[in-house]
Enzyme design. Structure first.
Site, PDB file in Angstrom:
ATOM      1  N   HIS A 124      50.705  37.834  34.165  1.00  0.00           N
ATOM      2  CA  HIS A 124      50.610  36.455  34.668  1.00  0.00           C
ATOM      3  C   HIS A 124      50.982  35.479  33.561  1.00  0.00           C
ATOM      4  CE1 HIS A 124      46.118  35.710  33.336  1.00  0.00           C
ATOM      5  NE2 HIS A 124      46.895  36.043  32.337  1.00  0.00           N
TER       6      HIS A 124
ATOM      7  N   CYS B 235      48.683  31.624  26.969  1.00  0.00           N
ATOM      8  CA  CYS B 235      48.901  31.949  28.387  1.00  0.00           C
ATOM      9  C   CYS B 235      50.031  31.109  28.996  1.00  0.00           C
ATOM     10  CB  CYS B 235      47.630  31.746  29.187  1.00  0.00           C
ATOM     11  SG  CYS B 235      46.385  33.000  28.835  1.00  0.00           S
TER      12      CYS B 235
ATOM     13  N   HIS C 114      52.248  37.836  30.327  1.00  0.00           N
ATOM     14  CA  HIS C 114      51.646  38.913  29.540  1.00  0.00           C
ATOM     15  C   HIS C 114      50.689  39.652  30.458  1.00  0.00           C
ATOM     16  CE1 HIS C 114      48.707  35.570  28.737  1.00  0.00           C
ATOM     17  NE2 HIS C 114      47.954  36.483  29.285  1.00  0.00           N
TER      18      HIS C 114
ATOM     19  N   HIS D  89      47.283  42.133  31.675  1.00  0.00           N
ATOM     20  CA  HIS D  89      45.858  42.438  31.531  1.00  0.00           C
ATOM     21  C   HIS D  89      45.534  43.684  32.331  1.00  0.00           C
ATOM     22  CE1 HIS D  89      44.560  38.698  29.607  1.00  0.00           C
ATOM     23  NE2 HIS D  89      45.419  38.080  30.391  1.00  0.00           N
TER      24      HIS D  89
ATOM     25  N   ASP E 173      48.568  45.641  41.690  1.00  0.00           N
ATOM     26  CA  ASP E 173      48.739  46.568  40.566  1.00  0.00           C
ATOM     27  C   ASP E 173      50.200  46.646  40.125  1.00  0.00           C
ATOM     28  OD1 ASP E 173      47.709  48.348  38.665  1.00  0.00           O
ATOM     29  OD2 ASP E 173      48.151  50.095  39.919  1.00  0.00           O
ATOM     30  N   HIS E 174      50.413  46.479  38.833  1.00  0.00           N
ATOM     31  CA  HIS E 174      51.730  46.530  38.215  1.00  0.00           C
ATOM     32  C   HIS E 174      52.683  45.487  38.775  1.00  0.00           C
ATOM     33  CE1 HIS E 174      50.132  50.540  37.016  1.00  0.00           C
ATOM     34  NE2 HIS E 174      50.606  50.087  35.874  1.00  0.00           N
TER      35      HIS E 174
ATOM     36  N   GLU F 293      38.782  40.008  33.413  1.00  0.00           N
ATOM     37  CA  GLU F 293      40.085  39.994  32.756  1.00  0.00           C
ATOM     38  C   GLU F 293      40.016  40.853  31.491  1.00  0.00           C
ATOM     39  OE1 GLU F 293      42.704  36.288  32.574  1.00  0.00           O
ATOM     40  OE2 GLU F 293      42.061  36.535  30.492  1.00  0.00           O
TER      41      GLU F 293
HETATM   42 ZN   LIG Z   1      46.325  36.244  30.432  1.00  0.00          ZN
END
Ligand SMILES: [Zn+2]
Length: 136
Positions: A14, A33, A39, A41, A79-80, A124
């Site tokens: 995100h 961010c 990037h 998580h 996911d992914h 997160e």
């Molecule tokens: Zn982040």
């Protein structure tokens, strides 16, 4: 009344960016961010349902059904993925931990047979989670 919580994990990318703001304002508000390449998580999701324990089965909810609903409605979608670019609800709101918890609630509410959605937690990282109870 019994509470039962099921945990699942997903990995997603995100970034945080408000189009109406300048680059400087975005960096000031969101720091690292605000990198528009995104990037990743490793998120942990906890879904808590509430209901009565069935006198025969001893269960509050069909555990297999709950797992499948979480998989189909959330994990399989997030996911992914790059949340900003690939998941519809995050075109309208930033994929912060708080907003992901709200989005997961909206995806699951009313879809769990025999039990009521009570709480959604999204981690997160191990040290930080957001919890949503559907406006309660
Ligand atoms: Zn982040």
């Amino acid at each position: 009344m019994m509470l039962l919580t099921r945990r699942a994990e997903f990995s997603a990318a995100h970034y945080y960016w408000v189009e109406a703001w300048s680059a400087e304002e975005n960096v000031r508000a969101f720091g690292a961010c605000a990198n528009r390449n995104g990037h990743g998580h490793n998120y942990t999701l906890e879904v808590t349902v509430a209901g009565e324990v069935d006198a025969v089965t001893g269960f509050v909810v069909d555990l297999k059904a709950l797992k499948e609903i979480m998989e189909r409605e959330v994990v399989g979608v997030y996911d992914h993925r790059h949340l900003n670019l690939e998941v519809a609800e995050f075109k309208a709101m930033l994929p912060t931990t708080e907003n992901i918890a709200i989005a997961v609630w909206r995806r699951l509410e009313g879809k769990i047979p025999g039990a009521r959605l009570e709480r959604v937690r999204v981690y997160e990282m191990a040290e930080l989670f957001a919890e949503y109870r559907g406006g309660k």
